[in-house]
Structure formats: structure tokens, C-alpha cells
Design an enzyme around this catalytic site. Structure first.
Site, mmCIF file in Angstrom:
data_model
loop_
_atom_site.group_PDB
_atom_site.id
_atom_site.type_symbol
_atom_site.label_atom_id
_atom_site.label_comp_id
_atom_site.label_asym_id
_atom_site.label_seq_id
_atom_site.Cartn_x
_atom_site.Cartn_y
_atom_site.Cartn_z
ATOM 1 N N ASP A 1 0.827 -1.200 0.000
ATOM 2 C CA ASP A 1 0.000 0.000 0.000
ATOM 3 C C ASP A 1 0.868 1.259 0.000
ATOM 4 O OD1 ASP A 1 0.900 -0.225 2.584
ATOM 5 O OD2 ASP A 1 -1.078 -0.169 3.532
ATOM 6 N N ASP B 1 -0.653 -6.179 0.092
ATOM 7 C CA ASP B 1 -1.106 -5.586 1.351
ATOM 8 C C ASP B 1 -2.621 -5.462 1.397
ATOM 9 O OD1 ASP B 1 1.222 -5.145 2.788
ATOM 10 O OD2 ASP B 1 1.562 -3.150 1.953
ATOM 11 N N GLU C 1 9.552 -3.648 10.682
ATOM 12 C CA GLU C 1 9.833 -2.333 10.100
ATOM 13 C C GLU C 1 10.261 -1.322 11.155
ATOM 14 O OE1 GLU C 1 7.910 1.135 7.218
ATOM 15 O OE2 GLU C 1 6.879 -0.779 7.462
#
Length: 265
Positions: free
Chosen positions: A41, A80, A178
Site C-alpha cells: 500500500d 497488502d 519495520e
């Protein structure tokens, strides 16, 4: 590539994942032999002109996923689930995950930890593989108060580890970490039996993922610490367009070799 092969790569061979949002990019990634193509995304930031991933819709994801599949017919593709396409209803979450599979994905990626376990298990029950994503999760940008590294405090480290273990127990085949500290990424990677794929998570994850546009330098002004620009494609493309503009203005394009003549080829 298959999920079984991805699982076997843990502790043996680093996994390479790169984003793609269109057919030409996907063709490049398939030719390069990357292990996983991610239709993220992040297309919101990198293609659609949004300032975050939050505005991206499921419909937009599907359009770009279809394009990537056409460009990379033989690749393993993860897509995603965008913001508000999951979480509020288990039924809608699973349905939307299924739409991504129907439109070319081999697996879906869901941001968040243990709170998603019921959704993940429902997906697995009907044959939808799921990749997890913890640490800094861009869809929760407003909750984090900006782009901030996660896992600096002991309580935050414990929460990350707990969520990673919960996701593994739920049945995800891998987890994206992340923007977390290298130490907690290393600890999570060592404690899980499934692969971790890092972006801004240091050197010890089982694989690495970067955004295509960052790798090739399509936005050279954006230089996050965790990324690396391997080419300045922006300058190459800019120079090409400037040369085209100049040749049109000075009437050197089109030249004789670019035109059609009667009786000619």
C-alpha cells in the site's frame, strides 16, 4: 517460489523482497529473480501522490496487483490489505483478503500483532496465506505520531517479541519487521522458526525488503537511513525528457528515419 521454499530459507539464504506497483516494474523484478514481489500500500506514497498509505483503497490495490501479476506471471506475489479493509469485521477482512488472492496474489500481508490472530486463522482456514507486519506499521501513522523507530524501551521490546510469537502461533509464514532496533530484530529472528524480513530492522533478519523507487532513485530527495539508492533513475529519465523536448523545439525530431514515406516501409 513457494511458501515452503521461503520457510526453508530461514538461517540458510537471505530472502529478497521488493515492491512493485505496475507491470513494467514487475517484469524487471521477475527478470532480476527477486524472491518475493510485494504489492504494497506504499503505492500511495510512491505512485498515487498521497502523503501516507492511509488513503489507499482496496480497489486501488486490486488494480495495481493485477498489473503486477501481468508483468510477473511466474513470481511469488504478496499484496497488502490496505487501511480499513480489515480489522473492523472478521467476515469483511477475510472477504477482502480473498479478493486479493483472486486477483493475483499468492499471499496477503496484514499490519499489526496479536489483535489480528482471529482474522489470520480464518484466512488460513480457507487457504489464504498471511505474512505479518509489526514494528512501525504505516497504517497506524497517526497513533505513532510520526515515523518513529520502535523497540527502544524494554516494554516496547517485550511487546514486539510477544506480538511476533503470537503471529507465529497464529500461522503466518513470515513477518516483516519495520523500523525497529537491530537488537530486538535479532532477538525476534532467533526466537522464531519462521523467517523475518526487515526494512530498517538491521542486519540479522532472514531477509530484506525495500521500495523499488528508493532502490532505483526515482525520488532522490527521499533518503531514509535504512534504505540505499543503487541508481539515480530520476536524473536519467529527466535527461531523456529534456533531450526529447530540445529536439522537438529545434526541429531535429522527428528526423527522416522516424517518418513514413509513400512506397516505403
Amino acid at each position: 517460489m513457494t511458501i515452503q521454499k521461503i520457510l526453508k530459507m530461514k538461517n540458510k539464504e537471505k530472502i529478497v523482497m521488493v515492491t512493485a506497483y505496475d507491470a513494467p516494474t514487475a517484469k524487471i523484478l521477475e527478470k532480476a529473480g527477486v524472491d518475493i514481489i510485494l504489492v504494497g500500500d506504499s503505492l500511495g506514497n510512491n505512485v498515487l501522490g498521497y502523503d501516507s498509505t492511509i488513503p489507499v483503497t482496496l480497489e486501488e490495490m486490486i488494480i495495481h496487483l493485477q498489473a503486477v501479476r501481468r508483468g510477473a506471471p511466474n513470481s511469488f506475489i504478496v499484496a497488502d490489505l490496505p487501511f480499513l479493509s480489515y480489522g473492523y469485521s472478521i467476515e469483511e477482512s477475510v472477504k477482502n483478503a480473498g479478493l486479493l488472492i483472486k486477483n493475483g496474489a499468492n499471499a496477503v500481508k496484514i499490519e499489526g500483532g496479536a489483535q489480528n490472530c482471529e482474522i489470520i486463522q480464518k484466512c488460513l482456514n480457507i487457504g489464504i496465506p498471511v505474512m505479518g507486519h509489526i514494528g512501525f506499521t504505516p497504517q497506524s501513522l497517526n497513533m505513532f505520531g510520526g515515523y518513529k523507530v520502535q523497540g527502544k524501551e524494554e516494554s516496547a521490546k517485550k511487546k514486539l517479541l510477544d506480538n511476533a510469537l503470537a503471529l507465529e502461533n497464529c500461522g503466518v509464514f513470515s513477518i516483516v519487521l519495520e523500523m525497529v532496533t537491530e537488537s530486538i530484530a535479532k532477538e525476534i529472528t532467533e526466537k522464531l522458526s519462521i523467517p523475518t524480513i526487515g526494512i530498517g530492522a538491521g542486519r540479522y533478519c532472514d531477509g530484506q525488503v525495500l521500495v523499488f523507487h528508493d532502490i532505483v532513485g526515482l525520488n532522490p530527495e527521499f533518503k531514509p537511513k535504512f534504505s540505499k539508492m543503487y541508481a539515480n533513475t530520476f536524473e536519467i529519465m529527466l535527461n531523456a525528457i529534456e533531450k526529447f523536448k530540445m529536439e522537438v523545439k529545434d526541429k531535429t525530431f522527428p528526423s527522416k528515419e522516424n517518418v513514413f514515406e509513400e512506397g516505403g516501409k
